[in-house]
Design an enzyme around this catalytic site. Sequence first.
Site, PDB file in Angstrom:
ATOM      1  N   HIS A  47      53.218  49.760  34.757  1.00  0.00           N
ATOM      2  CA  HIS A  47      52.595  50.502  35.864  1.00  0.00           C
ATOM      3  C   HIS A  47      52.084  49.516  36.920  1.00  0.00           C
ATOM      4  O   HIS A  47      52.226  49.742  38.117  1.00  0.00           O
ATOM      5  CB  HIS A  47      51.412  51.335  35.361  1.00  0.00           C
ATOM      6  N   HIS A  97      54.857  48.140  39.072  1.00  0.00           N
ATOM      7  CA  HIS A  97      55.285  49.172  40.017  1.00  0.00           C
ATOM      8  C   HIS A  97      54.359  49.161  41.236  1.00  0.00           C
ATOM      9  O   HIS A  97      54.786  49.298  42.374  1.00  0.00           O
ATOM     10  CB  HIS A  97      55.217  50.536  39.315  1.00  0.00           C
ATOM     11  N   HIS A 111      53.121  48.181  28.451  1.00  0.00           N
ATOM     12  CA  HIS A 111      53.222  49.490  29.104  1.00  0.00           C
ATOM     13  C   HIS A 111      52.373  49.519  30.378  1.00  0.00           C
ATOM     14  O   HIS A 111      52.869  49.836  31.461  1.00  0.00           O
ATOM     15  CB  HIS A 111      52.774  50.583  28.127  1.00  0.00           C
ATOM     16  N   GLU A 112      51.105  49.181  30.234  1.00  0.00           N
ATOM     17  CA  GLU A 112      50.215  49.232  31.399  1.00  0.00           C
ATOM     18  C   GLU A 112      50.654  48.236  32.459  1.00  0.00           C
ATOM     19  O   GLU A 112      50.533  48.491  33.658  1.00  0.00           O
ATOM     20  CB  GLU A 112      48.762  48.995  30.983  1.00  0.00           C
TER      21      GLU A 112
HETATM   22 ZN   LIG Z   1      51.783  55.242  31.252  1.00  0.00          ZN
END
Ligand SMILES: [Zn+2]
Length: 693
Positions: free
Chosen positions: A481, A484, A477-478
């Site tokens: 980010h 991105h 998940h991290e």
């Molecule tokens: Zn998040």
Amino acid sequence: MNIALNPLLDFSDLPQFAAIKPDHIGPAIDSLLDQCRNVVKELEEPIAQVTWENFVEPLENVTEKLSRAWGIVGHLNAVVDTPELRAAYNENQPKITEFWTALAQNLTLFTNYKALQLGPDYAGYSAARKKIIENAVRDFRLGGAELSEEDKPRFAEIQEKHAALTTRFSENILDATNDYALFVEDEAELAGLPDDAKQAARAAAEKDDKSGYKFTLHFPSYFPILQYADKRSLRETIYRANATKASELANQPAWDNTQNIVDILQLRDEEAKLLGYKNYAEVSLVSKMAQTPDQVIGFLQDLAKRARPFAEKDLAELRSFAQKELGIEKLEAWDVTYASEKLREQRYAFSEQEVKQYFPEPKVIAGLFRTIETLFSVAIKPDSAPVWHPDVKFFRIEKDGALIGQFYIDLYARQGKRGGAWMDDARGRRRLEGTNDMDGIQTPVAYLTCNFTEPAVINGKTKPALFTHDEVITLFHEFGHGLHHMLTRVDELGVSGISGVEWDAVELPSQFMENFCWEWDVLQHMTAHADTGAALPRALFDKMIAAKNFQSGLQTLRQVEFSLFDMHLHYDYQPAGKQSVQDVLNAVRAQVSVMTPPEFNRFQHSFSHIFAGGYAAGYYSYKWAEVLSADAYGAFEEAGKASGNVLSGDTGARFLREILAMGGSRPAIDSFKAFRGREPTIDALLRHSGMAA
Ligand SMILES: [Zn+2]
């Protein structure tokens, strides 16, 4: 101290973590604030023809330095907290806030942005530059910059009162939480509770010089009772205390949030009307991907309709299980968590410990990197940089042999490190002034911080850390980010990477990456049993998948209930009207819930997300972003079906080009449509949650 040698003021490359000391913070921040104020003062002088070069660029250059330096301080404060560092942080923070607040209200700057928008050069600007100018004008407007001189004092007063009330709201919850104590004398009454929960309760009582066991309304204390306590009346007591916390029913008048809720909503409504909107929901959506409150409500109602049959089935199963296996004739609110836990154990018996053995750190990290490298045609290599702790590792990402980004990973929990997991940016991608080649690019750098268990040292030998499957998901998940932020191709700082991405779309890449942790093929390359080296067995994997969607119908409806309640409160509820906040909640529950909570339930009195956090008329964002991430992932599943490999390089290249690379330079819906070739649909989310029609 010689300011020229202050390591916080060295912006030539990566932060000088080894050299930065708390003493450097005050002088560096003062110097940067001076520089910022000087530039702002110069920009306040009349400019004959406002251009990007004579206005945005100098402002961006100087404020970026302040952000980067303060970013380092904030990061250190979060990961290696010491009394000296904390003192320096707290001393400088008000100065920083004051500067940004003043900047956001500087009308001369606002006028310059508007002049740029109307100026002769605007048509020729890149989409990224146009978006930055558009965002700036929007934010000034929402900050009250265009109000009449008559309305401005009231607007400022609203902001102040609102801030005070929201602070009060969370203080009340905290005080009510801290005040409550339930003492249990006899251990026999705690039957069913795990030992660690009992030990913690015993220690809490001891701290108060009391015998027996102490339970509070802090989550780790009360939740095990709801989940495990066999004694029904004990569950009811703690459920009732928690569900009436900070309300008029709690017998704690000083901490009753009833009036605060009404006052907060009243102020938001007034603010919206001053700004020329019909309600606060409209204000909230101006900077989001969703266009109108009706669109959000329609989305939520549709989701509720589709989830309902599954939720009804979940509930029927639970009721029948509770009756047959637990002797609970009528399932009450305080039985739900308990009965669910028992049902889950019976159905999907596997232990987290067992799963953990298959996820040693080196294998997981290699699996993560392999996934990213295969999807996006990049190479991740070890790199070196000054770090803040010996556990921190540093890497570089290359594409076609050229450096495109770097990141730090700080994996383990330790004393002085804030809990949780997060990605933060150390610097963003931008093209440096007057350059036009690859050398003119400032490459992005990210911090990836987790709080996993550190490697154990057994008989003097270090064993690799073992991660739970949840931790692996958190890491992916991290990293979403992080990707991105680091794989952006945008040259303008204000909208490169995650900068300027709409709030309700920012979780797209992060939730997207989680999906790979549920792929059999990916897991085969990412698992190796700590003792035998064997990959995750199929039978265990199947159980994990089945458990993943346990009660997803009920859980979805719960999220929809919160989201609809939030939306209606900020949309059609009239603070001065006849309908009460409780009426709004009751109406939403009547519409979507399959099991109505007891009449005394006052969950809204501790709904901090919307009354004390940034989620007002935005709670729907969780589900909204999940639709986008699931649907985007659907493209990889389709490619996987066609080619036998979900790690499709072609699809990855498209995801990179249309979504990750674009950052905030265009609306998220445009990026999504460019990738998927159509509007988002809810189907993939339903399928992933085991709720396909
Ligand atoms: Zn998040």
